[in-house]
Every structure is written in C-alpha cells, then in structure tokens.
Scaffold this active site. Structure first.
Site, PDB file in Angstrom:
ATOM      1  CB  CYS A 105      15.368  29.990  72.548  1.00  0.00           C
ATOM      2  SG  CYS A 105      17.070  30.068  71.962  1.00  0.00           S
ATOM      3  N   GLY A 206       8.749  19.397  65.365  1.00  0.00           N
ATOM      4  CA  GLY A 206       9.949  18.613  65.604  1.00  0.00           C
ATOM      5  C   GLY A 206      10.064  17.432  64.672  1.00  0.00           C
TER       6      GLY A 206
END
Ligand SMILES: Cc1cc2nc3c(=O)[nH]c(=O)nc-3n(C[C@H](O)[C@H](O)[C@H](O)COP(=O)(O)O)c2cc1C
Length: 331
Positions: A105, A206
């Site tokens: 994160c 991603g």
C-alpha cells in the site's frame, strides 16, 4: 497451471485483488458467483482488528466472519510483528483460509505509520513480521508487494527471497514502485526477476484488463498466475472470464445486456442489505458509475444516480438505463 497452498487450490490461478472500499463482501460474493476463484479481503489494519475484537459489538465490518466465503485470503497491514501475528490468529479463527501480508500500500497515511510499502525499505523488520505471522497460524501465509520503494530501490527479488526463507508460500507483485503510485504502466518484465529469485509461486499484478493482457503479462513475467483489481470494477464477470480462458483457452463473451442489468441490480440489492439503505445508496454510486462507463449517456446516468437518495428510484434508473444503453453499444 493451478497453485496448491495447503488445503487451498487456486485453479485456474486468477485472483481478485484486494481493493479497499471496493472488494467488500457483496463484491467478492458477486465475483465468485460469476466464476471467479480466490478472493482477498480489503486490507485490514491489524491493530484495529484487535481493538474491534475487544470492543464487543463494534467489530469492523471488513473483519467479520468470513467462513462462508471459503476460500478467502484475509489481508493484514501493520508494522508490529506481535500485533500482526495476533491479528492473523484472529482472522484464521474467523475463517480465513490464507493470510496475506500487505507490503504494497502506497498511501501516505499507511506508509507514514511504517506499514504497507514502507516495509519494503526495512527488510529486517519485514522479515520479523513475516516470521511472526507464519509462526502464528496453521494456514499458508502469502505476501503482496510492489517492485520496490522507488526505481532506484527495486528490491522485490531480494525481499521475495527473504519472504520465502521466512515461510511465505506465495508472493504477488504489483509491477510498480511505491513512488509511482498508480502512474505509468506496470512492469511485468521486472516481475520475472522476482519469479527467478524464488521457488514459491509468484502472481503478477497490475494493468490487466482482458485475456490478451493475461497472455502478455504471463509471457513477460513468467508468473504462475495473475491478480486483477481495477479491471474488475464494473466488470465483476472479468475474473470468471479469465478463469474460463485459463482453463479452456476459449473466451467467454460479456454477459448479455439483460443479464448485465440483473447483475447490477443484484449487486445493488446486496449493497443495500449490507450497509442499510442510506449508506448503501451512497456506497453503490461508485459501482454504478463503473458499470455505466463507456455506455451511451453515461454522464447523465451517473449524475442522476448521484443525485438520488431514494433506493427505489436508483433501481428504476438502473432498469431503465442498462439494457437500452447496452443494446445501443451493440447496435
Ligand atoms: C481503490 C483501490 C483500493 C486498493 N486497496 C488495496 C488494499 O486494500 N490492499 C492491497 O494490497 N492493494 C490494494 N490496492 C491495489 C490493488 O490490489 C492492485 O495491486 C493495484 O490496483 C494494481 O492492480 P490493477 O491494475 O489490476 O488494479 C487497491 C487499489 C485500488 C485501485
């Protein structure tokens, strides 16, 4: 090309990415109903989980029992090995089949507390956390991270080896650095350097939005599977489509317009049931916006949904909009 982690089989190896504020229980259940396999909870702060558990009756929703969602990975954030270990035990007691540790994160309020991607800069602490969590629970522990803190410090391969030594059983890499946040493109080729560094399965993450991306990402990364986040926003069937593709090599088309409308309505009802009417109407707005993206009159639909506080009116807008808009696209 399935992955076995203890009792959990990830086969085909496609995983719904954890997304705070998105992959709540209604969304995860929908993805699963549409053919998705493994899902991950939203990130849960280990300290908050323990505090909430101590304060009877005020348990954080994200941390509720999840045994009926089996197999689910519960993702923990934090920076104190003992706290994270205790939180992991609690999560397993509530039904987590896997514990995923968040080293990815990038948010300021998270890395500011030395959690998330900040742990990529402190490999010694990272190792203590992983060792403590692995020792605390009988279920497999997995790790999700970025490629590094910055382009100059892409230490994901080294950290992956450390994680493997600590007993971590699978590693997911989002192909960006912390400094990139969500800018640029995910570097799938760099993920190969992680894959080459360890023997445990590596999952590439991603910018995967369709089956072509899955092919390219797997070819470039050499990864054992893929994790998909934003591509599934407004397209909860995508994970099932990718699973079908990996299983059979065949592409499953998007659901027909009427079916998509029914999926949206079922999701909407589940959000209202979960959060109550007032909050549910608001939580639903972002999802309805995503569902409507790219369709004719998307802006007008979005504006009307965002104006309304009345659940029946919103459901009516969905009913009126989706089939005609989707048919408009097909025409
Ligand atoms: C709204 C949002 C919330 C996210 N929350 C989390 C989270 O709680 N835990 C985590 O590990 N990653 C989180 N992520 C990152 C995603 O899991 C994923 O790594 C990233 O979005 C890249 O994958 P994608 O291009 O398929 O979305 C979040 C991303 C978004 C967009």
């Amino acid at each position: 090309m399935g992955i076995a982690l203890g009792d959990v089989r990830i086969d085909p190896p496609v995983i719904l990415a954890p997304m705070s504020g998105v992959t709540d229980r209604p969304f995860r259940q929908l993805v699963r109903r549409l053919g998705g396999g493994l899902v991950v909870s939203e990130m849960i702060a280990s300290r908050e989980l323990l505090h909430a558990a101590r304060r009877a009756g005020t348990s954080k929703r994200a941390a509720e029992d999840c045994a009926d969602e089996h197999p689910i990975a519960v993702q923990l954030a934090g920076h104190e090995p003992d706290t994270m270990a205790e939180a992991a035990r609690l999560a397993v007691g509530r039904g987590a089949a896997l514990i995923d540790v968040n080293f990815g994160c990038p948010a300021k309020k998270v890395v500011g507390k030395l959690c998330g991607a900040a742990l990529m800069r402190d490999e010694a602490l990272a190792a203590r956390i992983l060792r403590a969590v692995v020792a605390a629970v009988p279920v497999p522990v997995t790790l999700k991270m970025r490629t590094g803190w910055s382009v100059e410090a892409r230490n994901a391969p080294r950290l992956a080896r450390i994680a493997e030594d600590c007993g971590v059983r699978m590693i997911t890499v989002h192909g960006r650095t912390r400094d990139q946040l969500y800018a640029g493109r995910a570097d799938w080729a760099f993920i190969r350097t992680v894959k080459d560094a360890v023997t445990v399965p590596v999952i590439a993450n991603g910018d995967i939005a369709d089956c072509d991306d899955v092919d390219r990402c797997l070819a470039e990364s050499g990864a054992d599977g893929v994790m998909i986040g934003r591509g599934a926003q407004g397209r909860p069937w995508l994970i099932g489509q990718v699973a079908h593709y990996l299983r059979t090599g065949a592409r499953r088309p998007d659901p027909a317009p009427a079916e998509q409308r029914d999926i949206v309505l079922a999701h909407y009802d589940a959000l209202l049931a979960r959060y109550g009417t007032a909050r549910g109407v608001r939580v639903a707005r972002k999802h309805l916006g995503w569902y409507g993206r790219g369709l004719p009159k998307a802006a007008a639909f979005r504006a009307a949904v965002n104006r309304s506080e009345d659940p029946a009116e919103v459901a009516g807008l969905v009913r009126a909009h989706f089939v005609s808009a989707l048919n408009g696209v097909a025409a």
